[in-house]
Design a protein around this motif. Structure first.
Motif, short mmCIF file in Angstrom:
data_model
loop_
_atom_site.label_atom_id
_atom_site.label_comp_id
_atom_site.label_asym_id
_atom_site.label_seq_id
_atom_site.Cartn_x
_atom_site.Cartn_y
_atom_site.Cartn_z
N GLU A 158 35.30 -0.25 -8.21
CA GLU A 158 36.21 -0.68 -9.29
C GLU A 158 36.64 0.51 -10.14
N GLU A 159 35.69 1.37 -10.47
CA GLU A 159 35.98 2.57 -11.26
C GLU A 159 36.96 3.47 -10.49
N ALA A 160 36.72 3.66 -9.21
CA ALA A 160 37.59 4.52 -8.40
C ALA A 160 39.00 3.93 -8.31
N PHE A 161 39.09 2.62 -8.08
CA PHE A 161 40.41 1.98 -8.00
C PHE A 161 41.17 2.15 -9.31
N ALA A 162 40.51 1.91 -10.43
CA ALA A 162 41.17 2.04 -11.74
C ALA A 162 41.63 3.49 -11.97
N LEU A 163 40.79 4.44 -11.61
CA LEU A 163 41.13 5.85 -11.79
C LEU A 163 42.33 6.23 -10.93
N LEU A 164 42.27 5.94 -9.64
CA LEU A 164 43.33 6.37 -8.73
C LEU A 164 44.64 5.63 -8.99
N SER A 165 44.58 4.35 -9.29
CA SER A 165 45.82 3.64 -9.59
C SER A 165 46.38 4.07 -10.95
N THR B 87 51.13 -0.09 -1.23
CA THR B 87 50.14 0.98 -1.18
C THR B 87 48.81 0.40 -0.76
N GLY B 88 47.89 1.26 -0.45
CA GLY B 88 46.57 0.81 -0.05
C GLY B 88 45.48 1.58 -0.74
N PHE B 89 44.33 0.96 -0.82
CA PHE B 89 43.12 1.57 -1.37
C PHE B 89 42.07 1.40 -0.29
N VAL B 90 41.60 2.52 0.25
CA VAL B 90 40.73 2.49 1.41
C VAL B 90 39.36 3.06 1.04
N LYS B 91 38.32 2.44 1.60
CA LYS B 91 36.96 2.96 1.44
C LYS B 91 36.49 3.43 2.81
N MET B 92 36.07 4.69 2.88
CA MET B 92 35.53 5.24 4.12
C MET B 92 34.11 5.68 3.85
N PHE B 93 33.17 4.97 4.46
CA PHE B 93 31.75 5.24 4.22
C PHE B 93 31.33 6.49 4.98
N LYS B 94 30.73 7.42 4.25
CA LYS B 94 30.15 8.62 4.85
C LYS B 94 28.69 8.35 5.19
N THR B 95 27.99 7.67 4.29
CA THR B 95 26.63 7.18 4.49
C THR B 95 26.60 5.75 3.94
N GLU B 96 25.44 5.12 3.92
CA GLU B 96 25.35 3.78 3.34
C GLU B 96 25.74 3.76 1.87
N GLU B 97 25.49 4.83 1.17
CA GLU B 97 25.76 4.90 -0.27
C GLU B 97 27.02 5.69 -0.62
N ASP B 98 27.33 6.72 0.15
CA ASP B 98 28.41 7.64 -0.19
C ASP B 98 29.72 7.21 0.47
N VAL B 99 30.77 7.16 -0.35
CA VAL B 99 32.05 6.64 0.11
C VAL B 99 33.19 7.55 -0.35
N TRP B 100 34.15 7.76 0.53
CA TRP B 100 35.43 8.34 0.15
C TRP B 100 36.36 7.18 -0.18
N PHE B 101 36.82 7.13 -1.42
CA PHE B 101 37.83 6.16 -1.83
C PHE B 101 39.16 6.91 -1.78
N CYS B 102 40.15 6.36 -1.14
CA CYS B 102 41.42 7.07 -1.07
C CYS B 102 42.59 6.11 -1.10
N THR B 103 43.71 6.65 -1.50
CA THR B 103 44.94 5.86 -1.56
C THR B 103 45.78 6.16 -0.33
N LYS B 104 46.64 5.24 -0.01
CA LYS B 104 47.57 5.39 1.10
C LYS B 104 48.95 4.92 0.64
N ALA B 105 49.97 5.60 1.08
CA ALA B 105 51.38 5.24 0.86
C ALA B 105 51.94 5.63 -0.50
N TYR B 106 51.21 6.36 -1.32
CA TYR B 106 51.80 6.83 -2.58
C TYR B 106 53.00 7.74 -2.34
N PRO B 107 53.03 8.53 -1.24
CA PRO B 107 54.21 9.37 -1.00
C PRO B 107 55.52 8.59 -0.91
#
Length: 101
Positions: A38-45, A1-21
């Motif tokens: 770290e908080e996002a990774f712990a939450l999503l995993s 699986t993957g944990f991806v960060k996609m920056f919307k701005t310098e501060e704002d980020v979409w954290f998302c998972t890949k391959a859970y399906p």
């Protein structure tokens, strides 16, 4: 699986998972600040582990208590080409104390 960060701005980020399906679990996404990785990774995993081990189904519109957090699961509203997955993606939003009442 993957944990991806996609920056919307310098501060704002979409954290998302890949391959859970691959394991029958939808992907998750969380919108936050770059220093919440770290908080996002712990939450999503943690959500993945819970759904995988319990067989629970999480649908858009559901809420759930996760530890001390109250979560709401929402639909993807932006960047669907990047955030959506084969089983859909649940956007995880923290419910604020003001929204609880």
């Amino acid at each position: 699986t993957g944990f991806v960060k996609m920056f919307k701005t310098e501060e704002d980020v979409w954290f998302c998972t890949k391959a859970y399906p691959r394991w029958g679990v939808p992907n998750f996404a969380f919108f936050g600040k770059h220093d919440q990785a770290e908080e996002a990774f712990a939450l999503l995993s943690g959500l993945f582990s819970y759904v995988r081990s319990s067989g629970a189904t999480i649908n858009i519109g559901d809420t759930a208590q996760f530890g001390e957090l109250l979560l709401r699961f929402e639909a993807v509203t932006e960047f669907p080409d990047y955030l959506e997955g084969p089983l859909g993606t649940r956007v995880v939003r923290l419910v604020t104390p003001a929204e609880r009442h």
